[in-house]
Design a protein around this motif. Sequence first.
Motif, PDB file in Angstrom:
ATOM      1  N   LEU A 145       6.603 -12.793   1.387  1.00  0.00           N
ATOM      2  CA  LEU A 145       5.819 -12.244   2.237  1.00  0.00           C
ATOM      3  C   LEU A 145       4.364 -12.566   1.788  1.00  0.00           C
ATOM      4  O   LEU A 145       3.378 -11.494   1.941  1.00  0.00           O
ATOM      5  N   ARG A 160       0.107 -11.307  -1.346  1.00  0.00           N
ATOM      6  CA  ARG A 160       1.272 -10.429  -0.601  1.00  0.00           C
ATOM      7  C   ARG A 160       0.459  -9.151  -0.391  1.00  0.00           C
ATOM      8  O   ARG A 160      -0.019  -8.453  -1.188  1.00  0.00           O
ATOM      9  N   ASP A 163       1.848  -2.203   1.702  1.00  0.00           N
ATOM     10  CA  ASP A 163       1.112  -0.925   2.319  1.00  0.00           C
ATOM     11  C   ASP A 163       0.121  -0.351   1.412  1.00  0.00           C
ATOM     12  O   ASP A 163      -0.806   0.003   1.805  1.00  0.00           O
ATOM     13  N   ALA A 164       0.466  -0.226   0.193  1.00  0.00           N
ATOM     14  CA  ALA A 164      -0.175   0.125  -1.064  1.00  0.00           C
ATOM     15  C   ALA A 164      -1.322  -0.579  -1.778  1.00  0.00           C
ATOM     16  O   ALA A 164      -2.508  -0.094  -1.937  1.00  0.00           O
ATOM     17  N   ALA A 165      -1.025  -1.898  -1.612  1.00  0.00           N
ATOM     18  CA  ALA A 165      -2.035  -3.032  -2.159  1.00  0.00           C
ATOM     19  C   ALA A 165      -1.749  -4.248  -1.783  1.00  0.00           C
ATOM     20  O   ALA A 165      -0.905  -4.481  -1.384  1.00  0.00           O
ATOM     21  N   SER A 166      -2.741  -5.250  -2.180  1.00  0.00           N
ATOM     22  CA  SER A 166      -2.676  -6.610  -1.909  1.00  0.00           C
ATOM     23  C   SER A 166      -2.471  -7.024  -3.200  1.00  0.00           C
ATOM     24  O   SER A 166      -3.172  -6.978  -4.263  1.00  0.00           O
ATOM     25  N   GLN A 182       0.243 -14.068   9.105  1.00  0.00           N
ATOM     26  CA  GLN A 182      -1.018 -14.245   8.890  1.00  0.00           C
ATOM     27  C   GLN A 182      -1.383 -15.433   8.018  1.00  0.00           C
ATOM     28  O   GLN A 182      -2.466 -15.665   7.681  1.00  0.00           O
ATOM     29  N   ARG A 235      15.102   3.529  29.295  1.00  0.00           N
ATOM     30  CA  ARG A 235      13.978   4.644  29.251  1.00  0.00           C
ATOM     31  C   ARG A 235      13.812   5.025  30.681  1.00  0.00           C
ATOM     32  O   ARG A 235      13.307   4.016  31.141  1.00  0.00           O
ATOM     33  N   PHE A 260       2.947  19.060  20.845  1.00  0.00           N
ATOM     34  CA  PHE A 260       2.271  18.271  19.883  1.00  0.00           C
ATOM     35  C   PHE A 260       1.087  18.805  19.521  1.00  0.00           C
ATOM     36  O   PHE A 260       0.168  18.394  18.652  1.00  0.00           O
TER      37      PHE A 260
ATOM     38  N   ALA B  11       3.627   6.362  -4.786  1.00  0.00           N
ATOM     39  CA  ALA B  11       2.438   5.650  -5.051  1.00  0.00           C
ATOM     40  C   ALA B  11       1.479   6.882  -5.450  1.00  0.00           C
ATOM     41  O   ALA B  11       1.515   8.182  -5.001  1.00  0.00           O
ATOM     42  N   ARG B  16       6.624   9.304  -2.155  1.00  0.00           N
ATOM     43  CA  ARG B  16       6.376   8.819  -0.703  1.00  0.00           C
ATOM     44  C   ARG B  16       7.288   9.639   0.208  1.00  0.00           C
ATOM     45  O   ARG B  16       8.670   9.882  -0.070  1.00  0.00           O
ATOM     46  N   SER B  95      11.188  -0.831   3.571  1.00  0.00           N
ATOM     47  CA  SER B  95       9.788  -1.618   3.570  1.00  0.00           C
ATOM     48  C   SER B  95      10.157  -3.082   3.347  1.00  0.00           C
ATOM     49  O   SER B  95      11.183  -3.502   3.081  1.00  0.00           O
ATOM     50  N   GLY B  96       8.923  -3.827   3.305  1.00  0.00           N
ATOM     51  CA  GLY B  96       9.385  -5.270   2.789  1.00  0.00           C
ATOM     52  C   GLY B  96       9.739  -5.443   1.540  1.00  0.00           C
ATOM     53  O   GLY B  96      10.902  -5.847   1.459  1.00  0.00           O
ATOM     54  N   GLU B  97       9.310  -4.516   0.673  1.00  0.00           N
ATOM     55  CA  GLU B  97       9.686  -4.747  -0.980  1.00  0.00           C
ATOM     56  C   GLU B  97      11.175  -3.948  -0.999  1.00  0.00           C
ATOM     57  O   GLU B  97      12.193  -4.481  -1.254  1.00  0.00           O
ATOM     58  N   PRO B 188      -5.707  -2.271  -4.838  1.00  0.00           N
ATOM     59  CA  PRO B 188      -5.226  -1.237  -3.940  1.00  0.00           C
ATOM     60  C   PRO B 188      -5.892  -1.191  -2.681  1.00  0.00           C
ATOM     61  O   PRO B 188      -7.116  -1.640  -2.424  1.00  0.00           O
ATOM     62  N   ARG B 189      -5.229  -1.008  -1.728  1.00  0.00           N
ATOM     63  CA  ARG B 189      -5.692  -0.712  -0.363  1.00  0.00           C
ATOM     64  C   ARG B 189      -6.843   0.366  -0.243  1.00  0.00           C
ATOM     65  O   ARG B 189      -6.373   1.549  -0.655  1.00  0.00           O
ATOM     66  N   GLU B 196      -0.046   6.728   6.518  1.00  0.00           N
ATOM     67  CA  GLU B 196       0.278   5.721   6.512  1.00  0.00           C
ATOM     68  C   GLU B 196       1.349   5.436   7.835  1.00  0.00           C
ATOM     69  O   GLU B 196       1.858   6.280   8.289  1.00  0.00           O
ATOM     70  N   THR B 198       3.743   3.566   9.161  1.00  0.00           N
ATOM     71  CA  THR B 198       5.291   3.747   9.188  1.00  0.00           C
ATOM     72  C   THR B 198       5.935   5.163   8.976  1.00  0.00           C
ATOM     73  O   THR B 198       6.675   5.329   9.378  1.00  0.00           O
ATOM     74  N   HIS B 244      -4.610  -6.160   9.907  1.00  0.00           N
ATOM     75  CA  HIS B 244      -3.244  -6.585  10.546  1.00  0.00           C
ATOM     76  C   HIS B 244      -2.480  -5.691   9.861  1.00  0.00           C
ATOM     77  O   HIS B 244      -1.213  -5.549  10.274  1.00  0.00           O
ATOM     78  N   GLN B 247      -0.899  -3.583  12.384  1.00  0.00           N
ATOM     79  CA  GLN B 247      -0.421  -4.004  13.408  1.00  0.00           C
ATOM     80  C   GLN B 247       1.023  -3.622  13.838  1.00  0.00           C
ATOM     81  O   GLN B 247       1.863  -3.446  13.197  1.00  0.00           O
ATOM     82  N   LYS B 253       4.067  -3.983  12.025  1.00  0.00           N
ATOM     83  CA  LYS B 253       5.219  -2.778  11.437  1.00  0.00           C
ATOM     84  C   LYS B 253       5.972  -2.157  12.588  1.00  0.00           C
ATOM     85  O   LYS B 253       5.471  -2.233  13.701  1.00  0.00           O
ATOM     86  N   GLN B 258       7.341  10.701  16.189  1.00  0.00           N
ATOM     87  CA  GLN B 258       7.820  11.790  17.136  1.00  0.00           C
ATOM     88  C   GLN B 258       6.839  11.351  18.472  1.00  0.00           C
ATOM     89  O   GLN B 258       7.390  11.507  19.643  1.00  0.00           O
ATOM     90  N   LEU B 259       5.635  10.949  18.258  1.00  0.00           N
ATOM     91  CA  LEU B 259       4.816  10.753  19.350  1.00  0.00           C
ATOM     92  C   LEU B 259       4.007   9.282  19.102  1.00  0.00           C
ATOM     93  O   LEU B 259       3.498   9.168  18.110  1.00  0.00           O
ATOM     94  N   SER B 278      10.194   5.274  19.243  1.00  0.00           N
ATOM     95  CA  SER B 278       9.601   6.401  19.118  1.00  0.00           C
ATOM     96  C   SER B 278      10.205   7.566  20.248  1.00  0.00           C
ATOM     97  O   SER B 278      10.482   7.396  21.261  1.00  0.00           O
TER      98      SER B 278
END
Lengths: 261, 318
Positions: A145, A160, A163-166, A182, A235, A260, B11, B16, B95-97, B188-189, B196, B198, B244, B247, B253, B258-259, B278
């Motif tokens: 990835l 890579r 979600d949480a880190a690069s 990318q 749908r 909602f 995390a 999570r 997830s990817g991992e 860290p992002r 998040e 997803t 990205h 995305q 992703k 729900q919405l 969704s």
Amino acid sequence: MTLKIAVCVKYVPDATGDRGFADDLTVDRDDVDGLLSELDEYAVEQALRISEEADDAEVTVVTVGPDDAKDALRKALSMGADKAVHVNDEDIHGSDVIGTSAILAKALEKTGFDLIVCGMASTDGTMGVLPALLAERLNLPQATLLSEVSVEDGTVKGRRDGDAASEQLEAPLPAVVSVTDQSGEARYPSFKGIMAAKKKPVEELDLDDLGIDADEVGLAGSWTLVESADARPARTQGTIVTDEGEGGKQLAAFLSAQKFI
Amino acid sequence: MAEILVLVDHADGAVRKPALELLTLARRIGEPSAVVLGAGEAAASLAAKAAEYGAATVYVADGPEFDEQLVVPKVDALTQIAKDKGVAAVLVTSSGEGKEVAARVALRLGSGLITDAVELEAGANGPVATQSVFAASYQVKSAVSHGVPVITVKPNSAAPETAPAAGAVENVSVAFTGNAARVVSRTPRVSTGRPELTESAIVVSGGRGVGAAEGFAVVEKLADSLGAAVGASRAAVDAGWYPHSNQVGQTGKQVSPQLYVAAGISGAIQHRAGMQTSKTIVAVNKDAEAPIFDLVDYGVVGDLFEVLPQLTDEIGAR
């Protein structure tokens, strides 16, 4: 020394077509045109860039698939890959990803490699696990990835983005990498490239050549069982309003009715 | 009862949400056990949380390997526990991992693998998973026919429900196999404070119609008023208007909130592949012919720069 780069590619049904399932619950390949998986174009691109940076390198594209899968190989060859390997055997039909990874691993061993480059996922199955399965089967480090990749002094490096880190990764060759969309825009084949591709060698292999028993792969050798595949009811379109100054309020009323807000 | 192994994704010292969903789903097919890896001092509180959501046992393993190497240490740990305890299934978040870990565990266990399940139920021959495929145009039900089922489940596939259990902590010493890529550095992002993508119950996404990076301000304001995550179409990401990591679509992703609110998004097949599951879909688009309107529960044909702020104000007023 020649840096041997192998790129795994997949021939997939066109996502803009009407994709579906055949009677045996495998993907119906007759009803819709196929093409080189878009995400594998990025893998071919990165393999070509790495080979252009190396003193001496050779790029081989490898695929497992029916006769038509040659189209995917031709596309990769016309982008600039040097040669291709096509594993094609009737008994492969219906293999799941575990079976496919077994076939690819044998084909890659036969072809030889220093670096294996894959796309992040196929655009049909979208599982994204094949690179990890190859690493497991071939006992290689996986650097997967990646949105950036390079090879220096026998080491593959890359970034890579999770979600949480690069993360910055490093692994000694031989290794398996996969690249994301990318990693860099894939080049278009030139006319010259398309003409040259017609003369490039495509090696055909079957299960016998790879020493794989037919009952280890295919639908019968699959470790997952699809019980049913049903088209979801399309749908049905809900309420559409045209904004005449109250569109936001109307939407708020809908969201409120749906609890909602 | 059959022991179901659940890998608990964490995390910043917190479990999570998708891991709580997995524990909830695991109870449908057996008795959940949690696996907490590389959590350091946070392990005890993560174990307590897992117990609150039904984990009878929590296997804890720690070591620098989990931080320093990619994927393989988690594979080593999960495989070892699954074999030692003779579990009936292994569940991991999609997830990817997570999918990579699950794939290698499946191979080591000699097991079939199912990824991206959106539903899980007990069947005559083990768990049956529902997947949504081909841009959500098909629903496929599958079971694993060989070995211990290894299944990854997409976030938002179940609402987490508490079910307090013993949560007996068992420390595990893992034999690491190595041969993994080394993590040289980790950045860290930067948190936006928003959920998040997803994992969020509500997602508000912007597309080409937003027109510029600055245009995303109205999308973000609406998202914040709803407590939602912000998404973007590939067109908006390729134009450099949004990162990205946000995305939504086939190459980004896959979300299943729900919405889902699509603002200025035409609804190309690649985008639909990422959001079509969704539960409720709402769109705002100037173009009445945009294909996204075929999918919506409610659509507004109009200028998003008029409609979104008005909606945000309405929400604020309630």
